[in-house]
Design a protein around this motif. Structure first.
Motif, mmCIF file in Angstrom:
data_model
loop_
_atom_site.group_PDB
_atom_site.id
_atom_site.type_symbol
_atom_site.label_atom_id
_atom_site.label_comp_id
_atom_site.label_asym_id
_atom_site.label_seq_id
_atom_site.Cartn_x
_atom_site.Cartn_y
_atom_site.Cartn_z
ATOM 1 N N THR A 59 0.827 -1.206 0.000
ATOM 2 C CA THR A 59 0.000 0.000 0.000
ATOM 3 C C THR A 59 0.864 1.260 0.000
ATOM 4 O O THR A 59 0.580 2.200 -0.724
ATOM 5 C CB THR A 59 -0.955 0.023 1.208
ATOM 6 O OG1 THR A 59 -0.181 -0.034 2.414
ATOM 7 C CG2 THR A 59 -1.938 -1.141 1.151
ATOM 8 N N HIS A 60 1.931 1.295 0.834
ATOM 9 C CA HIS A 60 2.806 2.471 0.862
ATOM 10 C C HIS A 60 4.068 2.163 1.654
ATOM 11 O O HIS A 60 4.207 1.071 2.203
ATOM 12 C CB HIS A 60 2.075 3.685 1.436
ATOM 13 C CG HIS A 60 1.738 3.568 2.884
ATOM 14 N ND1 HIS A 60 0.775 2.709 3.362
ATOM 15 C CD2 HIS A 60 2.240 4.186 3.991
ATOM 16 C CE1 HIS A 60 0.690 2.819 4.678
ATOM 17 N NE2 HIS A 60 1.575 3.698 5.090
ATOM 18 N N CYS A 61 4.965 3.151 1.735
ATOM 19 C CA CYS A 61 6.334 2.861 2.178
ATOM 20 C C CYS A 61 6.660 3.240 3.621
ATOM 21 O O CYS A 61 7.851 3.402 3.945
ATOM 22 C CB CYS A 61 7.328 3.521 1.228
ATOM 23 S SG CYS A 61 7.322 2.737 -0.380
ATOM 24 N N LEU A 63 7.443 2.152 7.362
ATOM 25 C CA LEU A 63 8.077 0.888 7.738
ATOM 26 C C LEU A 63 7.105 -0.105 8.364
ATOM 27 O O LEU A 63 7.336 -1.306 8.318
ATOM 28 C CB LEU A 63 9.246 1.151 8.698
ATOM 29 C CG LEU A 63 10.519 1.706 8.042
ATOM 30 C CD1 LEU A 63 11.619 1.824 9.073
ATOM 31 C CD2 LEU A 63 10.985 0.845 6.868
ATOM 32 N N ASP A 64 6.003 0.385 8.952
ATOM 33 C CA ASP A 64 5.044 -0.588 9.499
ATOM 34 C C ASP A 64 4.319 -1.338 8.373
ATOM 35 O O ASP A 64 3.540 -2.243 8.633
ATOM 36 C CB ASP A 64 4.046 0.080 10.469
ATOM 37 C CG ASP A 64 3.259 1.224 9.854
ATOM 38 O OD1 ASP A 64 3.832 1.995 9.071
ATOM 39 O OD2 ASP A 64 2.049 1.350 10.158
ATOM 40 N N HIS A 65 4.610 -0.981 7.111
ATOM 41 C CA HIS A 65 4.011 -1.673 5.953
ATOM 42 C C HIS A 65 5.040 -2.370 5.061
ATOM 43 O O HIS A 65 4.691 -3.296 4.334
ATOM 44 C CB HIS A 65 3.175 -0.688 5.125
ATOM 45 C CG HIS A 65 2.031 -0.120 5.905
ATOM 46 N ND1 HIS A 65 0.736 -0.567 5.766
ATOM 47 C CD2 HIS A 65 1.997 0.818 6.882
ATOM 48 C CE1 HIS A 65 -0.047 0.082 6.615
ATOM 49 N NE2 HIS A 65 0.705 0.936 7.308
ATOM 50 N N ILE A 66 6.299 -1.919 5.099
ATOM 51 C CA ILE A 66 7.307 -2.538 4.214
ATOM 52 C C ILE A 66 8.565 -3.003 4.946
ATOM 53 O O ILE A 66 9.455 -3.592 4.335
ATOM 54 C CB ILE A 66 7.760 -1.572 3.096
ATOM 55 C CG1 ILE A 66 8.402 -0.309 3.699
ATOM 56 C CG2 ILE A 66 6.619 -1.212 2.154
ATOM 57 C CD1 ILE A 66 9.346 0.404 2.754
ATOM 58 N N GLY A 176 -5.851 0.457 3.084
ATOM 59 C CA GLY A 176 -4.489 0.861 3.448
ATOM 60 C C GLY A 176 -4.582 2.014 4.425
ATOM 61 O O GLY A 176 -5.647 2.275 5.002
ATOM 62 N N ASP A 177 -3.491 2.732 4.634
ATOM 63 C CA ASP A 177 -3.551 3.957 5.450
ATOM 64 C C ASP A 177 -4.140 5.033 4.545
ATOM 65 O O ASP A 177 -3.647 5.244 3.439
ATOM 66 C CB ASP A 177 -2.150 4.372 5.917
ATOM 67 C CG ASP A 177 -1.601 3.436 6.982
ATOM 68 O OD1 ASP A 177 -2.242 2.402 7.245
ATOM 69 O OD2 ASP A 177 -0.524 3.730 7.538
ATOM 70 N N ILE A 178 -5.175 5.714 5.019
ATOM 71 C CA ILE A 178 -5.921 6.585 4.107
ATOM 72 C C ILE A 178 -6.233 7.934 4.749
ATOM 73 O O ILE A 178 -6.455 8.022 5.961
ATOM 74 C CB ILE A 178 -7.224 5.868 3.646
ATOM 75 C CG1 ILE A 178 -7.953 6.665 2.548
ATOM 76 C CG2 ILE A 178 -8.157 5.577 4.807
ATOM 77 C CD1 ILE A 178 -9.029 5.852 1.835
ATOM 78 N N GLY A 426 -2.000 12.027 9.598
ATOM 79 C CA GLY A 426 -2.059 11.623 8.195
ATOM 80 C C GLY A 426 -3.115 10.550 7.966
ATOM 81 O O GLY A 426 -3.139 9.929 6.902
ATOM 82 N N HIS A 427 -3.952 10.324 8.978
ATOM 83 C CA HIS A 427 -4.985 9.285 8.870
ATOM 84 C C HIS A 427 -6.384 9.906 8.912
ATOM 85 O O HIS A 427 -6.610 10.912 9.579
ATOM 86 C CB HIS A 427 -4.855 8.282 10.022
ATOM 87 C CG HIS A 427 -3.580 7.495 9.976
ATOM 88 N ND1 HIS A 427 -3.485 6.270 9.359
ATOM 89 C CD2 HIS A 427 -2.344 7.776 10.445
ATOM 90 C CE1 HIS A 427 -2.247 5.820 9.460
ATOM 91 N NE2 HIS A 427 -1.529 6.718 10.124
ATOM 92 N N ALA A 428 -7.304 9.250 8.216
ATOM 93 C CA ALA A 428 -8.673 9.759 8.117
ATOM 94 C C ALA A 428 -9.345 9.815 9.480
ATOM 95 O O ALA A 428 -9.114 8.964 10.346
ATOM 96 C CB ALA A 428 -9.493 8.866 7.193
ATOM 97 N N SER A 448 -8.555 -3.501 10.743
ATOM 98 C CA SER A 448 -7.112 -3.726 10.887
ATOM 99 C C SER A 448 -6.436 -2.407 11.260
ATOM 100 O O SER A 448 -7.085 -1.371 11.348
ATOM 101 C CB SER A 448 -6.522 -4.295 9.587
ATOM 102 O OG SER A 448 -6.421 -3.289 8.605
ATOM 103 N N HIS A 449 -5.111 -2.466 11.482
ATOM 104 C CA HIS A 449 -4.287 -1.269 11.679
ATOM 105 C C HIS A 449 -4.881 -0.302 12.705
ATOM 106 O O HIS A 449 -5.188 0.843 12.382
ATOM 107 C CB HIS A 449 -4.104 -0.556 10.323
ATOM 108 C CG HIS A 449 -2.938 0.394 10.280
ATOM 109 N ND1 HIS A 449 -2.988 1.652 10.828
ATOM 110 C CD2 HIS A 449 -1.705 0.274 9.752
ATOM 111 C CE1 HIS A 449 -1.835 2.253 10.630
ATOM 112 N NE2 HIS A 449 -1.030 1.440 9.987
ATOM 113 N N GLY A 450 -5.010 -0.784 13.935
ATOM 114 C CA GLY A 450 -5.495 0.078 15.014
ATOM 115 C C GLY A 450 -5.350 -0.622 16.350
ATOM 116 O O GLY A 450 -5.278 -1.854 16.403
HETATM 117 ZN ZN LIG Z 1 0.544 2.381 8.942
#
Ligand SMILES: [Zn+2]
Ligand SMILES: [Zn+2]
Length: 482
Positions: A59-61, A63-66, A176-178, A426-428, A448-450
């Motif tokens: 989804t994006h770069c 570090l918690d994603h890549i 993803g993170d949005i 940076g999150h909705a 997810s992601h929370g």
């Molecule tokens: Zn994240």
């Protein structure tokens, strides 16, 4: 669809989702927990048989994603790695930096297993890079089974994507993170209005409540005013930021203040090395916006309900961007780490815009904080999410006069500097995500992601908003048939 959240903890961190759709075995993201060390920072990849993954979708770069991507990639030689062309540029910068940090930590923290991957393994990831332009659907075929994949801009950071999977007549959407709101350096999410069967959504801000009249621009103005007050009072400011995205956004804010003549000159501004390396990549992308497709706009985008700051979200065509000349104009310099000592104040008023955003141990921000925190004329101002278990989260939970320990530096002090938090996430907002879920009308939603509390808030709110939908708050490492 079979779905497994590989993050061993129900929190933001080692984000990685295993998805099985017909013949296809997919992995969405391969992250690393920023607050854990060594193998404990990885998702649970042990349950993935070697050479079983067809596609890795990024989804994006952040570090918690890549952060652990090379670790899982090494045992998946057939996997292609799908990401946007912009992410393809940012990814090697982030991972090479992560490699360097792990080398240092092997000695400093005595972590034998570091580094968890090598430089050639980062190159190997790029060797399997399959670029996904926003809005351009690609079809994959395996043993006669078909899978369509489309990436859409998710705002958040440069190159970030939400992902639509279409398989067997069903639609699956990963947010993803949005972020729907436009930032100075990036447009907001561009998600076409559509109905989906399953929505897999981030829940970062489930516990974050805004006052009714909240305006992003006003929050930034308050931050700028606090920086100006501190510098004029002879103090120094630390703005802990994520090197990718938040740092460039904050630098733009400082630049605007200088341009409008409200922020005095004559004091040095320091940034961390990774943030400066990211700026070089941004410059390359901004010079070739068309090639990288970063200006994609959806025809009929989902727009969150009208609020006062809507005008900042409704204008994807407005000028946004980040150019390197801003750094030159502000005379930004790399952080002189060896000159900064715990408990020793900075002699000349200075502004530090350095990572990590959560003041993780041994990062530039952690070191600068250890220098500033004991003196009342200084300011430490957070602008984004801080995990409560990180030094940043712990500092925010304390007050003036409390004692704070920098364990990694074996230094403790009394909190005398001003410690502030500004909501420039940076999150909705949670209301925006609820609106999105309502528009998409899914029959199941996966959270997810929370953190636990944030997910619980969404679980209840979504059940009310979508009474017939199945809301799944998945147990870590458990497989669900959806
Ligand atoms: Zn994240
Ligand atoms: Zn992110």
């Amino acid at each position: 669809m079979k779905f497994t959240d590989l993050n061993p903890k129900r929190e933001i961190g080692a984000h990685s989702l295993l998805v099985e759709l017909g013949e296809f075995h997919l992995l969405v993201d391969g992250g690393m927990s920023p607050k854990d060390v060594g193998l404990a920072s990885l998702p649970d990849y042990t349950r993935i048989p070697s050479d079983s993954i067809d596609l890795i979708l990024l989804t994006h770069c952040h570090l918690d994603h890549i952060g652990s991507l090379p670790c899982v990639h090494r045992s998946q030689p057939s996997a292609r790695v799908l990401m946007t062309p912009a992410s393809g540029e940012i990814l090697p910068v982030m991972l090479q930096n992560s490699y360097t940090v792990m080398l240092r930590q092997r000695d400093e923290k005595n972590v034998e297993e570091y580094p968890l991957f090598s430089r050639p393994e980062v190159d190997a990831v790029l060797g399997d890079f399959f670029p996904m332009h926003f809005g351009r659907t690609r079809e994959f075929v395996k043993n006669g089974d078909r899978l369509k994949i489309t990436f859409f801009p998710s705002g958040h950071v440069m190159g970030a994507a939400s992902i639509l999977l279409e398989h067997g007549g069903k639609k699956y959407f990963f947010t993803g993170d949005i972020l729907f709101r436009r930032q100075h350096t990036l447009g907001g999410a561009q998600i076409p209005s559509m109905k989906v069967d399953t929505l897999i959504m981030e829940t970062t801000r489930g516990l974050a409540e805004h006052p009714q009249n909240f305006l992003y621009e006003e929050e930034l103005a308050r931050l700028l005013a606090s920086v100006i007050r501190t510098i004029k009072g002879g103090g120094s400011c630390l703005l802990p930021v994520f090197a990718l995205g938040r740092m460039q956004e904050v630098i733009t804010l400082i630049y605007e203040g200088r341009k409008r003549g409200i922020l005095p000159g004559g004091f040095p501004i320091y940034c961390s090395g990774l943030g400066l390396a990211v700026v070089d990549v941004f410059e390359k992308i901004m010079r070739n916006r068309k090639k990288y497709g970063v200006d994609y706009t959806a025809q009929d985008p989902i727009v969150p309900p009208v609020r006062q700051d809507l005008r900042h979200r409704l204008a994807p065509s407005d000028e946004w961007g980040f150019r390197k000349r801003i750094l030159t104009a502000l005379n930004v310099r790399p952080l002189p780490r060896n000159r900064i000592k715990a408990g020793v104040d900075i002699r000349r008023p200075s502004l530090f815009i350095v990572s990590s955003g959560m003041l993780v141990e041994n990062t530039p921000a952690y070191q600068v904080a250890s220098s500033l925190l004991s003196f009342p004329h200084n300011l430490i101002a957070f602008t984004g999410y801080c995990d409560p278990d990180t030094p940043g989260g712990r500092l925010l939970a304390l007050g003036p006069g409390d004692s704070f320990a920098f364990d990694a530096l074996e230094f403790a002090t009394t909190i005398r500097a001003r410690v502030e938090h500004y909501d420039a996430s940076g999150h909705a907002d949670r209301e925006d995500l609820l609106h999105m879920a309502h528009e998409m009308g899914p029959s199941s939603v996966v959270l997810s992601h929370g953190d636990g509390g944030a997910r619980s808030w969404f679980e209840n709110a979504l059940q009310l908003a979508l009474p017939t939908a199945k809301i799944i708050n998945p147990e870590p490492q458990e497989t669900y048939e959806i």
